[in-house]
Scaffold this motif. Structure first.
Motif, PDB file in Angstrom:
ATOM      1  N   UNK A 103       0.826  -1.209   0.000  1.00 46.23           N
ATOM      2  CA  UNK A 103       0.000   0.000   0.000  1.00 46.23           C
ATOM      3  C   UNK A 103       0.863   1.262   0.000  1.00 46.23           C
ATOM      4  N   UNK A 104       0.210   2.409  -0.011  1.00 47.36           N
ATOM      5  CA  UNK A 104       0.927   3.680  -0.093  1.00 47.36           C
ATOM      6  C   UNK A 104       1.833   3.921   1.110  1.00 47.36           C
ATOM      7  N   UNK A 105       1.520   3.266   2.235  1.00 39.48           N
ATOM      8  CA  UNK A 105       2.347   3.417   3.436  1.00 39.48           C
ATOM      9  C   UNK A 105       3.470   2.391   3.478  1.00 39.48           C
ATOM     10  N   UNK A 106       3.609   1.640   2.362  1.00 45.67           N
ATOM     11  CA  UNK A 106       4.657   0.616   2.207  1.00 45.67           C
ATOM     12  C   UNK A 106       4.480  -0.556   3.176  1.00 45.67           C
ATOM     13  N   UNK A 107       3.230  -0.852   3.515  1.00 47.44           N
ATOM     14  CA  UNK A 107       2.913  -2.028   4.325  1.00 47.44           C
ATOM     15  C   UNK A 107       2.480  -3.154   3.389  1.00 47.44           C
ATOM     16  N   UNK A 108       2.836  -4.385   3.763  1.00 43.06           N
ATOM     17  CA  UNK A 108       2.588  -5.544   2.915  1.00 43.06           C
ATOM     18  C   UNK A 108       1.380  -6.346   3.378  1.00 43.06           C
ATOM     19  N   UNK A 109       0.647  -6.843   2.400  1.00 42.83           N
ATOM     20  CA  UNK A 109      -0.486  -7.731   2.649  1.00 42.83           C
ATOM     21  C   UNK A 109      -0.436  -8.852   1.622  1.00 42.83           C
ATOM     22  N   UNK A 110      -0.651 -10.085   2.083  1.00 39.58           N
ATOM     23  CA  UNK A 110      -0.640 -11.255   1.197  1.00 39.58           C
ATOM     24  C   UNK A 110      -1.946 -12.018   1.374  1.00 39.58           C
TER      25      UNK A 110
ATOM     26  N   UNK B 110       1.336  -8.160   7.089  1.00 40.23           N
ATOM     27  CA  UNK B 110       2.753  -8.270   7.427  1.00 40.23           C
ATOM     28  C   UNK B 110       3.388  -6.941   7.817  1.00 40.23           C
ATOM     29  N   UNK B 111       2.701  -5.833   7.601  1.00 38.72           N
ATOM     30  CA  UNK B 111       3.254  -4.537   7.961  1.00 38.72           C
ATOM     31  C   UNK B 111       4.426  -4.121   7.090  1.00 38.72           C
ATOM     32  N   UNK B 112       5.231  -3.184   7.599  1.00 38.63           N
ATOM     33  CA  UNK B 112       6.326  -2.611   6.816  1.00 38.63           C
ATOM     34  C   UNK B 112       7.645  -3.343   6.991  1.00 38.63           C
ATOM     35  N   UNK B 113       7.906  -3.826   8.195  1.00 38.50           N
ATOM     36  CA  UNK B 113       9.240  -4.336   8.532  1.00 38.50           C
ATOM     37  C   UNK B 113       9.230  -5.848   8.780  1.00 38.50           C
TER      38      UNK B 113
ATOM     39  N   UNK C  59       0.155 -10.246  11.668  1.00 35.79           N
ATOM     40  CA  UNK C  59       1.486 -10.565  12.177  1.00 35.79           C
ATOM     41  C   UNK C  59       2.305  -9.314  12.480  1.00 35.79           C
ATOM     42  N   UNK C  60       1.637  -8.186  12.618  1.00 38.95           N
ATOM     43  CA  UNK C  60       2.342  -6.920  12.844  1.00 38.95           C
ATOM     44  C   UNK C  60       2.663  -6.718  14.328  1.00 38.95           C
ATOM     45  N   UNK C  61       3.249  -7.746  14.912  1.00 37.09           N
ATOM     46  CA  UNK C  61       3.626  -7.702  16.332  1.00 37.09           C
ATOM     47  C   UNK C  61       5.045  -8.232  16.457  1.00 37.09           C
ATOM     48  N   UNK C  62       5.696  -7.841  17.528  1.00 35.14           N
ATOM     49  CA  UNK C  62       7.056  -8.343  17.744  1.00 35.14           C
ATOM     50  C   UNK C  62       7.039  -9.846  17.976  1.00 35.14           C
ATOM     51  N   UNK C  63       6.035 -10.323  18.667  1.00 36.26           N
ATOM     52  CA  UNK C  63       5.865 -11.765  18.880  1.00 36.26           C
ATOM     53  C   UNK C  63       4.379 -12.082  18.739  1.00 36.26           C
ATOM     54  N   UNK C  64       4.076 -13.321  18.381  1.00 33.50           N
ATOM     55  CA  UNK C  64       2.694 -13.754  18.289  1.00 33.50           C
ATOM     56  C   UNK C  64       1.969 -13.169  17.096  1.00 33.50           C
ATOM     57  N   UNK C  65       0.646 -13.355  17.071  1.00 30.71           N
ATOM     58  CA  UNK C  65      -0.185 -12.896  15.969  1.00 30.71           C
ATOM     59  C   UNK C  65      -1.623 -12.828  16.437  1.00 30.71           C
TER      60      UNK C  65
END
Length: 259
Positions: free
Chosen positions: A189-196, A206-209, A237-243
């Motif tokens: 997306x425009x914010x460079x976040x990923x989605x699959x 999946x977010x950006x990083x 999955x946009x968390x440091x751990x878990x989902x």
């Protein structure tokens, strides 16, 4: 005794010399006229569309999307189409390159009235932003997604990101292969976040990083879900751990807006 008189003109000799020069000039003039006539006739013959028309087209190459009618139509619109002798094949090649799906084209003329066009088509590796196509290098090319007969991945992203999105799809597909899952869509997306989106409908946020790390975390989670995976709508999955897992309700899929 022979007497030779010097310094006196001989009228008969002068007359002969003048006559020779005149005849030589007439002969030269006739030669020049003959050459001009031959050149004019040759040029007229070469440029006479009635005598040397380019009236036939032969299409060569393994073609799926380019039709003979399209080739004929685009060639018929070439301005000032010449004869067999005068037509520049470069202008014909340039016209054919404007056709959808044409990657490369080579044009040559064959006596007396034939145009031979060898065409190489693009191979579509993905649909881009719903209205364009990508080749194996992630380059956008002139083709209609409606012409695709088989199911191929849909990729989405901002202008200039097609190569990156295609690369992420290829990498992610390899990671998911052990699960027996494939990807139907990848979105940047425009914010460079990923989605699959997977072939079973699960949406991965999946977010950006750390995209690959998060995808590997999904793989581990998916194996633990077992049969319950069929009830999953999305996994965030946009968390440091878990989902965070969104489950399919009885009547509709739960939804969550992107963070």
């Amino acid at each position: 005794m022979n007497v030779i008189a010097e310094g006196f003109d001989n009228p008969s000799l002068k007359s002969t010399s003048t006559k020779d020069h005149f005849l030589g000039g007439v002969f030269l003039l006739l030669v020049v006229i003959s050459i001009i006539t031959v050149v004019y006739s040759t040029v007229s013959w070469m440029t006479d569309s009635q005598r040397l028309p380019l009236s036939r087209v032969m299409i060569e190459g393994k073609l799926t999307h380019v039709s003979p009618n399209e080739v004929q139509d685009v060639l018929s619109k070439v301005p000032n189409m010449g004869t067999f002798m005068t037509q520049d094949v470069n202008s014909l090649q340039a016209a054919l390159k404007t056709l959808p799906w044409v990657k490369q084209v080579s044009v040559r003329k064959q006596w007396p009235d034939l145009i031979k066009a060898y065409i190489v088509e693009y191979k579509a590796n993905a649909i881009w932003n719903s209205n364009a196509l990508l080749n194996a290098n992630g380059k956008v090319f002139n083709g209609n997604p409606a012409d695709i007969n088989s199911n191929i991945v849909n990729l989405y992203g901002p202008d200039g990101s097609s190569e990156k999105v295609l690369s992420v799809w290829e990498t992610s597909n390899r990671l998911l292969k052990p699960l027996g899952r494939t990807i139907t869509s990848v979105v940047l997306n425009e914010r460079r976040a990923w989605q699959i989106i997977l072939d079973n409908g699960i949406r991965l946020e999946l977010g950006k990083d750390a995209r690959e790390n998060r995808l590997n975390r999904f793989i581990q989670l998916y194996r633990r879900l077992g049969d319950k995976a069929e009830q999953v709508s999305y996994i965030d999955l946009r968390y440091d751990t878990g989902a965070a897992i969104g489950w399919i309700s009885d009547d509709e899929s739960s939804q969550e807006s992107n963070k």
